[in-house]
Write a protein that holds these residues in place. Sequence first.
Motif, PDB file in Angstrom:
ATOM      1  N   ASN A 191      47.151  41.010  43.281  1.00  0.00           N
ATOM      2  CA  ASN A 191      46.247  40.699  44.232  1.00  0.00           C
ATOM      3  C   ASN A 191      45.593  41.948  45.104  1.00  0.00           C
ATOM      4  O   ASN A 191      44.327  41.903  45.268  1.00  0.00           O
ATOM      5  CB  ASN A 191      47.084  39.803  45.340  1.00  0.00           C
ATOM      6  N   TYR A 192      46.364  42.990  45.199  1.00  0.00           N
ATOM      7  CA  TYR A 192      45.766  44.054  45.517  1.00  0.00           C
ATOM      8  C   TYR A 192      44.718  44.642  44.651  1.00  0.00           C
ATOM      9  O   TYR A 192      43.599  45.333  45.122  1.00  0.00           O
ATOM     10  CB  TYR A 192      46.957  45.330  45.655  1.00  0.00           C
ATOM     11  N   GLN A 193      45.006  44.629  43.009  1.00  0.00           N
ATOM     12  CA  GLN A 193      43.986  45.084  42.288  1.00  0.00           C
ATOM     13  C   GLN A 193      42.659  44.193  42.522  1.00  0.00           C
ATOM     14  O   GLN A 193      41.679  44.923  42.279  1.00  0.00           O
ATOM     15  CB  GLN A 193      44.505  45.107  41.051  1.00  0.00           C
ATOM     16  N   ARG A 194      43.024  43.063  42.736  1.00  0.00           N
ATOM     17  CA  ARG A 194      41.791  42.124  42.717  1.00  0.00           C
ATOM     18  C   ARG A 194      40.740  42.716  43.896  1.00  0.00           C
ATOM     19  O   ARG A 194      39.762  42.548  43.883  1.00  0.00           O
ATOM     20  CB  ARG A 194      42.089  40.653  42.768  1.00  0.00           C
ATOM     21  N   ALA A 195      41.594  42.713  44.968  1.00  0.00           N
ATOM     22  CA  ALA A 195      40.754  43.332  46.291  1.00  0.00           C
ATOM     23  C   ALA A 195      40.237  44.575  46.043  1.00  0.00           C
ATOM     24  O   ALA A 195      39.143  44.631  46.430  1.00  0.00           O
ATOM     25  CB  ALA A 195      41.874  43.616  47.343  1.00  0.00           C
ATOM     26  N   ARG A 196      40.796  45.446  45.247  1.00  0.00           N
ATOM     27  CA  ARG A 196      39.959  46.673  44.873  1.00  0.00           C
ATOM     28  C   ARG A 196      38.704  46.557  44.203  1.00  0.00           C
ATOM     29  O   ARG A 196      37.623  47.109  44.372  1.00  0.00           O
ATOM     30  CB  ARG A 196      40.976  47.674  44.103  1.00  0.00           C
ATOM     31  N   ARG A 200      34.744  47.040  44.940  1.00  0.00           N
ATOM     32  CA  ARG A 200      33.829  47.917  43.891  1.00  0.00           C
ATOM     33  C   ARG A 200      32.619  47.150  43.876  1.00  0.00           C
ATOM     34  O   ARG A 200      31.279  47.486  43.634  1.00  0.00           O
ATOM     35  CB  ARG A 200      34.549  47.902  42.526  1.00  0.00           C
ATOM     36  N   ALA A 201      32.711  45.664  43.686  1.00  0.00           N
ATOM     37  CA  ALA A 201      31.479  44.825  43.738  1.00  0.00           C
ATOM     38  C   ALA A 201      30.669  44.842  45.129  1.00  0.00           C
ATOM     39  O   ALA A 201      29.358  45.138  44.947  1.00  0.00           O
ATOM     40  CB  ALA A 201      32.078  43.317  43.401  1.00  0.00           C
ATOM     41  N   THR A 202      31.302  45.130  46.123  1.00  0.00           N
ATOM     42  CA  THR A 202      30.433  45.275  47.320  1.00  0.00           C
ATOM     43  C   THR A 202      29.545  46.602  47.326  1.00  0.00           C
ATOM     44  O   THR A 202      28.753  46.848  47.763  1.00  0.00           O
ATOM     45  CB  THR A 202      31.347  45.333  48.423  1.00  0.00           C
ATOM     46  N   ASP A 806      46.424  54.361  41.994  1.00  0.00           N
ATOM     47  CA  ASP A 806      46.119  53.792  40.686  1.00  0.00           C
ATOM     48  C   ASP A 806      46.850  54.284  39.388  1.00  0.00           C
ATOM     49  O   ASP A 806      47.582  53.734  38.443  1.00  0.00           O
ATOM     50  CB  ASP A 806      44.686  53.238  40.465  1.00  0.00           C
ATOM     51  N   ALA A 807      46.447  55.828  39.076  1.00  0.00           N
ATOM     52  CA  ALA A 807      46.908  56.323  38.013  1.00  0.00           C
ATOM     53  C   ALA A 807      48.620  56.352  38.027  1.00  0.00           C
ATOM     54  O   ALA A 807      49.120  56.214  36.954  1.00  0.00           O
ATOM     55  CB  ALA A 807      46.438  57.771  37.813  1.00  0.00           C
TER      56      ALA A 807
END
Length: 937
Positions: A191-196, A200-202, A806-807
């Motif tokens: 879910n956190y990754q989807r928020a990120r 990025r889309a914004t 992330d890494a």
Amino acid sequence: MFQMKSVEMVHWDFWQRLAVPLDAQIVTIIGPNGSGKTTLLDAMRTLLAIKCSGKRDYKRYVRNNREAFAFLRGVVDNPRRLSGGLYPTPFFPIVSETVTLLCRIRKQGGDWVRHYAILEGDVALEEAEGRAQWLGVQEYRRQLEMAGLTPAVAEVLALEQGDTDKLTEYSPRQLLDLVFQVFGDKDVLDNYQRARDEQRATELELAALTRQEEVLDTRVETMRARANRYVEWRQLNERIEQIRDQALPVLSHLDAKAGFAALWRDYRSQLQAGRQAEQAHGDSLDLVRKLLQAEQSAATAREAAETRRHHLQDQFVALKTEVAAVQGQLKERDRLQALAGKEYGADGETLAKKLATLRTEVETVRDALRAMRQARNEMSQHVEALEIGRGRQPDEVRQFRAALDEANIRHTMLSDIVEVLDAGWQGAVEALLRPYRHVVLLEDAGDRRAAWALAERMRYRHFLVHEREAAPKARKGSLLDVLRFSAEAPDWLYRQLGSVTRVENAAAAEEVDGDWITRDGYFRERRGARHIGVAAHEYAFGEAARQSRLAALREELRQLNQRMLAQEERQVTLSAEAAALAEYLGGMDAIAALDARAEEFAALEARLAGLKDEVAHLGGQLADAQQEKGEADQRYDDARLAHDRVCQREQEGLAQLAALRAQVDGGRRQVRRLLTELRESAARLPAAQLSPEALAALMDEYDSAADARHQLNYLQERLQSGDWETDETVLSLKDKLIDDLAQLAREHQRRQLEVERASRLTDDARAAYINKLRATVRTYGQNVKRLGELAGIGVEVELPQLDNDDAVLSQAGLVLRFNFDQKGMMGMNDGEASGGQQVMKSLILLIALMMDEANPSGFVFIDEPFAHLDIFNIDRVAGFLKATEAQYLITTPNTHNINIFAPSELTLATRKKRPGEVWAPPILQTRRRVEGRAESV
């Protein structure tokens, strides 16, 4: 999670109808090989919608009894969770202590189809079938996942027979992912990754706003340039008129006079040059004839030298061939001598049997490699088809399309004409259009009857459509708004897509009246809401579908290449060992062969010495002939080069002579023409323009008429090719654009601040959740250490570094080391542990996943865990199995030590089907004595 209490099977494999109790913590299933132990476990796996062991599936079991239907009924507990919350029981809203799971398998359309149901309480099979609300496989799995049977636990329950050491083959990263999945942290991280991703889309939208600002700024600069071009256009017209009407005629007359004088001098020079060229050309012809004779003589000498060299070379090659033949025969002597020099003491018969075994293994590996290469060729063809834009379709679709082509019925597929304009809504489009991915669209409505006849004969299951219309204008916010159709499609498809509203999530759909769908495929219609999402590798519409399938095939092809490389290395090793053994066996007969062929080898040795002398002598003659040939080639090349150079010079002189003659003729005509033009131009010009004062002013401004003409042409080209502005209203339009640019800049700054704030909040939230991840890993590590102490095994846990990066999160892994019998630490799968130690490590890893203090329940299938354990280690495993609160269903053959029954509270004994009988005998049941009583059935 829940635990199993009993399972009932009707027409499952060779059991007609059988009910088996499972209400014990540790249940041991014993029986000879082939008596049905794995069959019983696969019945429970099928009841839980988990894949069966090995290459089996549920269809194999229901086909054996030749009945048209089969039922599986299981009774499980429904304990209250210690944490309570919105879902106090696993099967909420069912709150009874027991729940009945039902699986119905029957033939439908020539194939076996299964449906599932979940009922409250312990419901008998006859009553359950009438009360059941049947569910599909995916919906049933979703409800079991809510009850605690996550995909990660399902993967553990599906371990094959004898593969209890599979967990030790996990990499540190895979083991950490499995821990997060079982304890529920993986979904939060996703879910956190989807928020990120949404941020990025914004940011991309903000970049688009920046580009819009740049475009408007460019328009302002363009408007300013238009005003400047208006002034420049007016000045250009005035300048062109002055040059064309006044300056150019006078300057052309003056240049013509100067040009006539220069032309006359050039004409006299051309006459003199022509005479000299004729004399030089005659001298060149004489020299060409002499050099041609020298070239012909050198060619004759070269051919004679080449003939002699070629004859000697043929003799030399034949002699070398004979030497090689003799040396090849002597190599057999050397091989026999090398074999005869070895020591032989091994048993020849034993070595021969070993050699036969090695050769059989080589053939087996070669057959496996042949099958792998065939599979790789098929995958490569599929990858090539996807790379050029053609995907592989099911057999029934390809066969039906081939039949349409053979009947000359023009058609296209619906998936070929649909393109998704917004990649973020690809998942929603795939989910809604999944039932229509193989719809066939006819190009000509007149072909419909012939197409229907083909579809009826071939039993084509998908729609065949001939009524097509152009795409209407899409409603803003609908799913049709993000699609583009390259050809006409059915009107009912437009209406369905246009009636579905796109929403970000279910919470945002509260104000939507009608059908709606989210990005990942959660769909609401008149019947209710459900998830119909499609995995990315199954996409079928547009470019995103092709790319996802292409990525999956490339990964599978990479893994196949790695397996082929391992098999090829094994084939090389086995072949080398077989060759060495064959050579060793051949050496036992080498001594006798040497003695029998001694005279033959001596004659060959003498013959080889004579041939070498002849080769040396003939080699010297061949070297002399080659040197002579090289010298003849050099003399010929020198003569040919000299002849070619002179011929080239002669041709150049001839061309130069022809050019001079043409120049003289042209100069004569040009002198006459220019003299006539001078007389005519002087008569046309006014006397005032030819006065000394006027001529001096023109010469100061222009160098010549060519200079004036060049400027005139330049100005005219600018006037004709330029985009000139003649309207004065461009000034007011420029002011309006400047004002719009200022407003857009203020809006861009406001949205930039909003994006930065959202990114900061997301990073802070995930940083806070990192502590929860660390606690999960620590808990699992403590579980592993505790189980290791119970088994007498030292366990060392190296916790991963978990940071808000992330890494770091993508590279984190859980490293475990084990110490058996105080012999030192060893890794998960480093090859140092024995088979039994691998099993014990895997059991510790498996059971530790079930030791969740917040949800201390669940059950585990362990197929033959004692296969590699000695008596002492069997007691170890039995001890720490009892220490957990999970339920264990263990299978074992009846050849093991009786210690395997020590932890068992309930023992089930399976028996083989007797020859000639239709159904297998029932399973025997034995319970452990409790409080001085013994229960047995």
